[in-house]
Design an enzyme around this catalytic site. Structure first.
Site, mmCIF file in Angstrom:
data_model
loop_
_atom_site.group_PDB
_atom_site.id
_atom_site.type_symbol
_atom_site.label_atom_id
_atom_site.label_comp_id
_atom_site.label_asym_id
_atom_site.label_seq_id
_atom_site.Cartn_x
_atom_site.Cartn_y
_atom_site.Cartn_z
ATOM 1 C CE LYS A 100 14.353 4.102 5.193
ATOM 2 N NZ LYS A 100 13.683 3.070 6.326
ATOM 3 C CE LYS A 117 -2.826 -2.493 3.037
ATOM 4 N NZ LYS A 117 -3.033 -2.556 4.528
ATOM 5 C CG PHE A 143 10.409 2.975 10.392
ATOM 6 C CD1 PHE A 143 10.847 1.988 9.701
ATOM 7 C CD2 PHE A 143 9.116 3.359 10.318
ATOM 8 C CE1 PHE A 143 9.973 1.092 8.976
ATOM 9 C CE2 PHE A 143 8.149 2.404 9.888
ATOM 10 C CZ PHE A 143 8.497 1.353 9.151
ATOM 11 C CG ASP A 198 14.919 -0.802 4.069
ATOM 12 O OD1 ASP A 198 15.700 -0.134 4.591
ATOM 13 O OD2 ASP A 198 14.072 -1.409 4.826
HETATM 14 P P1 IMP Z 1 12.772 -4.048 0.946
HETATM 15 O O1 IMP Z 1 11.958 -4.881 0.684
HETATM 16 O O2 IMP Z 1 13.684 -4.032 2.257
HETATM 17 O O3 IMP Z 1 13.401 -3.052 0.251
HETATM 18 O O4 IMP Z 1 11.477 -3.258 1.518
HETATM 19 C C1 IMP Z 1 10.947 -2.182 0.766
HETATM 20 C C2 IMP Z 1 9.482 -1.834 1.629
HETATM 21 O O5 IMP Z 1 9.571 -1.688 3.009
HETATM 22 C C3 IMP Z 1 9.122 -0.431 1.197
HETATM 23 O O6 IMP Z 1 8.341 -0.749 -0.129
HETATM 24 C C4 IMP Z 1 8.351 -0.025 2.401
HETATM 25 O O7 IMP Z 1 6.982 -0.548 2.068
HETATM 26 C C5 IMP Z 1 8.700 -0.581 3.577
HETATM 27 N N1 IMP Z 1 9.808 0.219 3.944
HETATM 28 C C6 IMP Z 1 11.076 0.250 4.211
HETATM 29 N N2 IMP Z 1 11.554 1.324 4.962
HETATM 30 C C7 IMP Z 1 10.314 1.902 5.477
HETATM 31 C C8 IMP Z 1 10.198 3.162 6.293
HETATM 32 O O8 IMP Z 1 11.144 3.680 6.605
HETATM 33 N N3 IMP Z 1 9.041 3.246 6.570
HETATM 34 C C9 IMP Z 1 7.959 2.648 6.182
HETATM 35 N N4 IMP Z 1 8.056 1.753 5.501
HETATM 36 C C10 IMP Z 1 9.212 1.002 5.117
#
Ligand code: IMP
Ligand code: MG
Length: 181
Positions: free
Chosen positions: A132, A44, A153, A104
């Site tokens: 990030k 979302k 965060f 992330d």
């Molecule tokens: P990844 O698979 O670790 O790259 O995660 C990506 C997903 O984690 C993003 O699309 C976000 O939905 C969630 N996410 C990562 N960092 C944050 C944050 O700082 N706040 C809120 N959601 C996050």
């Protein structure tokens, strides 16, 4: 500002600037496209950013949605993103624009890329609101990201912590005491 936030990272005005710059970048990239690209929102978190970007683009896109979840109710990724709701359109032979909130660890993006390329997309372009880079666990990045950030965060403008704060119109840093208690 919401009382659970330590500070604001992007105001509504700054979001508008970032959205317009991302839309202009996509317009340039797809200016010679013969068929409308398919823009996909990774739900979302990207929902508001997605809606703003596709409406700011001059290029006509078709839109679709996919819900991916990797978090449960924590502030750390599980590393195994789950497709909770799949696309309704076929991506075969299409130019796909994936619109993400944050890259992330990179696990979600790898999963989406494998899936969409595996289904025969003609091209795959990723636009992310936040990157990030210091948190990456796998080697992947967005083609365009609006804003680089550290390991704070973030919440607001679609981003949540345990499904809260998504509807704030700006993005802020969540106080550590909220997710470390
Ligand atoms: P990844 O698979 O670790 O790259 O995660 C990506 C997903 O984690 C993003 O699309 C976000 O939905 C969630 N996410 C990562 N960092 C944050 C944050 O700082 N706040 C809120 N959601 C996050
Ligand atoms: Mg997400």
């Amino acid at each position: 500002m919401d009382k659970d936030l330590a500070s604001i990272v992007l105001t509504e005005e700054q979001i508008t600037q970032k959205v317009n710059a991302a839309a202009a970048w996509l317009d340039e990239r797809f200016k010679d496209a013969l068929t409308p690209p398919l823009a996909i929102s990774v739900l979302k978190g990207s929902v508001f950013f997605f809606c703003d970007v596709v409406r700011a683009m001059k290029t006509k896109t078709q839109i679709d949605f996919m819900t991916v979840s990797s978090y449960g109710n924590s502030a750390e990724t599980s590393g195994v993103p789950k497709i909770v709701m799949d696309l309704s359109a076929s991506v075969h032979g299409r130019d796909v624009i994936l619109i993400e909130d944050i890259v992330d660890s990179g696990h979600t993006l790898v999963r989406m890329k494998d899936l969409i390329i595996g289904r025969g997309a003609k091209s795959f372009t990723v636009v992310a609101l936040f990157d990030k880079p210091a948190r990456r666990q796998v080697d992947i990045k967005a083609d365009y990201s609006c804003f680089e950030t550290g390991d704070e965060f973030l919440v607001g403008y679609g981003l949540d912590y345990a499904q809260q704060y998504r509807t704030l119109p700006y993005v802020g840093i969540l106080k550590r005491e909220i997710y470390e208690k």
